[in-house]
Design a protein around this motif. Structure first.
Motif, mmCIF file in Angstrom:
data_model
loop_
_atom_site.group_PDB
_atom_site.id
_atom_site.type_symbol
_atom_site.label_atom_id
_atom_site.label_comp_id
_atom_site.label_asym_id
_atom_site.label_seq_id
_atom_site.Cartn_x
_atom_site.Cartn_y
_atom_site.Cartn_z
ATOM 1 N N GLY A 189 -8.813 -0.134 -1.333
ATOM 2 C CA GLY A 189 -8.710 1.309 -1.172
ATOM 3 C C GLY A 189 -7.600 1.752 -0.245
ATOM 4 O O GLY A 189 -7.215 2.931 -0.233
ATOM 5 N N ASN A 190 -7.038 0.822 0.546
ATOM 6 C CA ASN A 190 -5.961 1.177 1.472
ATOM 7 C C ASN A 190 -4.654 1.408 0.720
ATOM 8 O O ASN A 190 -4.380 0.761 -0.293
ATOM 9 N N PRO A 191 -3.807 2.319 1.238
ATOM 10 C CA PRO A 191 -2.483 2.494 0.640
ATOM 11 C C PRO A 191 -1.527 1.401 1.103
ATOM 12 O O PRO A 191 -1.689 0.839 2.184
ATOM 13 N N ILE A 192 -0.559 1.088 0.267
ATOM 14 C CA ILE A 192 0.531 0.196 0.634
ATOM 15 C C ILE A 192 1.826 0.858 0.184
ATOM 16 O O ILE A 192 1.953 1.273 -0.974
ATOM 17 N N LEU A 193 2.780 1.008 1.092
ATOM 18 C CA LEU A 193 4.060 1.610 0.759
ATOM 19 C C LEU A 193 4.948 0.569 0.092
ATOM 20 O O LEU A 193 5.006 -0.585 0.526
ATOM 21 N N VAL A 194 5.633 0.973 -0.966
ATOM 22 C CA VAL A 194 6.546 0.087 -1.689
ATOM 23 C C VAL A 194 7.825 0.843 -1.999
ATOM 24 O O VAL A 194 7.818 2.062 -2.163
ATOM 25 N N GLU A 195 8.922 0.119 -2.053
ATOM 26 C CA GLU A 195 10.173 0.727 -2.492
ATOM 27 C C GLU A 195 10.029 1.174 -3.939
ATOM 28 O O GLU A 195 9.262 0.601 -4.718
ATOM 29 N N SER A 196 10.768 2.194 -4.306
ATOM 30 C CA SER A 196 10.734 2.678 -5.684
ATOM 31 C C SER A 196 12.145 2.702 -6.249
ATOM 32 O O SER A 196 12.975 3.471 -5.789
ATOM 33 N N PRO A 197 12.433 1.755 -7.196
ATOM 34 C CA PRO A 197 11.543 0.803 -7.870
ATOM 35 C C PRO A 197 11.264 -0.424 -7.004
ATOM 36 O O PRO A 197 11.822 -0.566 -5.925
ATOM 37 N N ALA A 208 -4.503 -5.858 -7.609
ATOM 38 C CA ALA A 208 -5.574 -6.854 -7.704
ATOM 39 C C ALA A 208 -6.347 -6.961 -6.399
ATOM 40 O O ALA A 208 -7.535 -7.299 -6.401
ATOM 41 N N ALA A 209 -5.678 -6.683 -5.274
ATOM 42 C CA ALA A 209 -6.335 -6.702 -3.967
ATOM 43 C C ALA A 209 -7.034 -5.377 -3.661
ATOM 44 O O ALA A 209 -7.608 -5.223 -2.578
ATOM 45 N N GLY A 210 -6.986 -4.435 -4.604
ATOM 46 C CA GLY A 210 -7.627 -3.144 -4.408
ATOM 47 C C GLY A 210 -6.795 -2.142 -3.642
ATOM 48 O O GLY A 210 -7.298 -1.088 -3.235
ATOM 49 N N LEU A 211 -5.500 -2.436 -3.435
ATOM 50 C CA LEU A 211 -4.630 -1.524 -2.684
ATOM 51 C C LEU A 211 -4.021 -0.476 -3.615
ATOM 52 O O LEU A 211 -3.922 -0.671 -4.826
ATOM 53 N N ARG A 212 -3.579 0.630 -3.014
ATOM 54 C CA ARG A 212 -2.971 1.732 -3.766
ATOM 55 C C ARG A 212 -1.473 1.785 -3.458
ATOM 56 O O ARG A 212 -1.083 2.254 -2.390
ATOM 57 N N PRO A 213 -0.601 1.329 -4.357
ATOM 58 C CA PRO A 213 0.832 1.401 -4.109
ATOM 59 C C PRO A 213 1.322 2.854 -4.038
ATOM 60 O O PRO A 213 1.017 3.661 -4.921
ATOM 61 N N ALA A 229 9.316 7.203 7.047
ATOM 62 C CA ALA A 229 8.543 7.749 8.165
ATOM 63 C C ALA A 229 7.578 8.821 7.682
ATOM 64 O O ALA A 229 6.422 8.888 8.124
ATOM 65 N N ASP A 230 8.045 9.667 6.764
ATOM 66 C CA ASP A 230 7.162 10.707 6.206
ATOM 67 C C ASP A 230 5.995 10.079 5.455
ATOM 68 O O ASP A 230 4.851 10.537 5.549
ATOM 69 N N ALA A 231 6.269 8.997 4.709
ATOM 70 C CA ALA A 231 5.209 8.348 3.929
ATOM 71 C C ALA A 231 4.163 7.722 4.832
ATOM 72 O O ALA A 231 2.959 7.800 4.558
ATOM 73 N N PHE A 232 4.595 7.106 5.933
ATOM 74 C CA PHE A 232 3.634 6.557 6.882
ATOM 75 C C PHE A 232 2.753 7.668 7.457
ATOM 76 O O PHE A 232 1.533 7.510 7.584
ATOM 77 N N ARG A 238 -0.837 1.139 6.531
ATOM 78 C CA ARG A 238 -0.626 0.131 7.564
ATOM 79 C C ARG A 238 0.163 -1.051 7.018
ATOM 80 O O ARG A 238 0.175 -2.132 7.619
ATOM 81 N N LEU A 239 0.848 -0.824 5.897
ATOM 82 C CA LEU A 239 1.564 -1.921 5.271
ATOM 83 C C LEU A 239 2.712 -1.386 4.420
ATOM 84 O O LEU A 239 2.540 -0.439 3.652
ATOM 85 N N LEU A 240 3.898 -1.996 4.599
ATOM 86 C CA LEU A 240 5.076 -1.715 3.773
ATOM 87 C C LEU A 240 5.536 -3.015 3.147
ATOM 88 O O LEU A 240 5.719 -4.019 3.847
ATOM 89 N N TYR A 241 5.732 -3.011 1.841
ATOM 90 C CA TYR A 241 6.325 -4.155 1.150
ATOM 91 C C TYR A 241 7.763 -3.789 0.784
ATOM 92 O O TYR A 241 8.011 -2.749 0.164
ATOM 93 N N CYS A 242 8.718 -4.646 1.190
ATOM 94 C CA CYS A 242 10.118 -4.340 0.889
ATOM 95 C C CYS A 242 10.918 -5.618 0.678
ATOM 96 O O CYS A 242 10.496 -6.714 1.052
ATOM 97 N N GLN A 243 12.084 -5.467 0.053
ATOM 98 C CA GLN A 243 13.010 -6.571 -0.216
ATOM 99 C C GLN A 243 14.388 -6.172 0.335
ATOM 100 O O GLN A 243 15.183 -5.577 -0.369
#
Length: 464
Positions: A189-197, A208-213, A229-232, A238-243
């Protein structure tokens, strides 16, 4: 007629006999079957063995052969509808990881996928490394849960900065590491921030872990720190995935001035940054920026890297790098999941990266990837003038191509398949709505550059 063909015919006859019997009924003796079907004892033994392997009969020494319980013959189909209720709604969505068109037919030129063509893989070096690893006296002993100390030392050196072997956890490739980190850090149920795309495998693992991208826009210089910063603030994620280096799919490299801004934004939000450094050995000859974790002193960054992409698909060896309680949490997840990574593969990976041949392979791979990237970019520009290469990458395996206004990426991908080219539709790389239509084109999966040019010629017919 051979015994094998006779036994196959007898199996067919015995299946008809089984259909007339009930579970637990005893079959005629071997002597009776020999007389009834006019076959030899060996043929009867082979047929009974085949039926037993199918689970249709059960043999009991000294008692005979019996019809198995719940034996199914002919076209009987199990009724598994009850499982739909039992499994509830926790489905695992693998659509981002698979092509909806299915496996391409023979003769299709692959511009999809995310691995090197066999001609670019260090297969001889890998085979030699695996052979040396297998000869070690302790090759099949249990490995430490965190991984071999010597291999963790190698990954610590790759990460740089103040990273030590104690900060490293060996994983079975990058995808497993993603899943492990997501489940260790955030809850359903927790959100996770991801780059788009972003990388579709990350979207699949997060869901699969139940997170909301939650997507955060990026430009040619990587994710935008102001919008991050606005998204946080809005999501309390509490989590950002980035490359940050040679982003998949765009190839973007996070600009130097943004590196500290991204980490600071996460630190201010009390969040972690998962840095996917999959392209560490996929540069095209220019230096790859040092990992974010090398300059992190607060434990904000969880670093992820892998040897799979620059070596071969089945070298499923990667690493997570982190400091503090988050590493203990990930080690605990590892213990629950699979205890440890198979030791022979760790030993082989250590042999590989410790060999002088590995550095030679990395240099040769950089040259080959650069040449293929230039070749594909030129062919797209020449043959498809209204398709736009967003920016030729300086590393990685892909071109990110914007289609003309009004185009449908899934329809173009389907038409390309009909013309003998497999491409990746851009919609797979977005967590929500698409800002435009894109394709991702892999320039490392074909036999050679000539095949790349032929693929673009075929795409030209799709375009026309």
């Amino acid at each position: 007629m051979s015994d094998s063909s006779s036994s196959v015919q007898l199996v067919t006859s015995l299946r008809a006999l089984l259909a007339e019997l009930s579970p637990g009924d005893r079959l005629p003796s071997s002597r009776d079957l020999v007389q009834r079907y006019r076959v030899g004892p060996v043929t009867v033994s082979q047929a009974i063995a085949m039926l037993a392997a199918e689970g249709a009969v059960v043999t009991r020494p000294g008692s005979g052969t019996f019809v198995a319980s719940r034996a199914r013959t002919g076209g009987d189909v199990a009724d598994t509808a009850w499982q739909t209720v039992a499994l509830t709604d926790r489905a695992v969505d693998t659509r981002p990881l698979t092509d909806p068109l299915g496996p391409p037919p023979a003769g299709t030129i692959p511009l999809d996928g995310g691995y090197l063509h066999r001609s670019l893989q260090p297969t001889r070096v890998l085979s030699a490394a695996l052979a040396r690893a297998a000869r070690r006296p302790d090759a099949w002993d249990r490995a430490p849960a965190s991984g071999l100390a010597s291999l963790r030392t190698v990954f610590a050196a790759i990460a740089g900065g103040g990273v030590t072997p104690d900060d490293v956890l060996i994983t079975t490739g990058g995808q497993s590491a993603l899943s492990m980190a997501f489940r260790a850090i955030a809850g359903p149920g927790n959100p996770i921030l991801v780059e788009s795309p972003t990388y579709p495998g990350a979207l699949a693992a997060a869901r699969a872990a139940g997170l909301r991208p939650v997507p955060v826009p990026m430009d040619a210089d990587g994710v935008r720190p102001d919008l991050l910063a606005d998204a946080f603030a809005m999501t309390r994620a509490r989590l950002l995935y980035c490359q940050p280096a040679h982003h998949n799919p765009t190839g973007a490299v996070l600009a130097p001035e943004r590196r500290r801004q991204v980490v600071d934004a996460a630190r201010a939000a009390g969040a972690f940054v998962i840095e996917d450094d999959f392209a560490r050995y996929l540069g095209h000859g220019t230096p790859v920026p040092r990992p974010l974790v090398a300059d992190d002193r607060d434990g904000t960054v969880v670093h992820l890297t892998s040897l799979t992409k620059p070596a071969a698909p089945s070298l499923r060896i990667g690493a997570l790098v982190a400091r503090g309680p988050v590493m203990e949490r990930m080690r605990a997840v590892r213990m629950v999941d699979d205890f440890f990574v198979t030791r022979p593969l760790q030993e082989a990976a250590l042999e590989l990266v410790s060999s002088p041949a590995w550095e030679r392979h990395v240099r040769a791979l950089a040259t080959a990837l650069r040449e293929r990237c230039v070749e594909l970019t030129a062919a797209v520009t020449r043959e498809l003038p209204d398709w736009t290469v967003t920016r030729p990458p300086t590393g990685g395996l892909h071109l990110w191509v914007r289609l003309p206004a009004g185009a449908d990426d899934t329809m173009v991908a389907g038409a390309a398949r009909q013309h003998g080219v497999a491409v990746s539709a851009g919609s797979r790389y977005f967590a929500t709505e698409l800002p435009a239509a894109y394709l991702r084109l892999n320039f490392a999966a074909t036999t050679d550059s000539a095949e790349l040019v032929e693929a673009v010629r075929r795409l030209g017919r799709v375009h026309g």
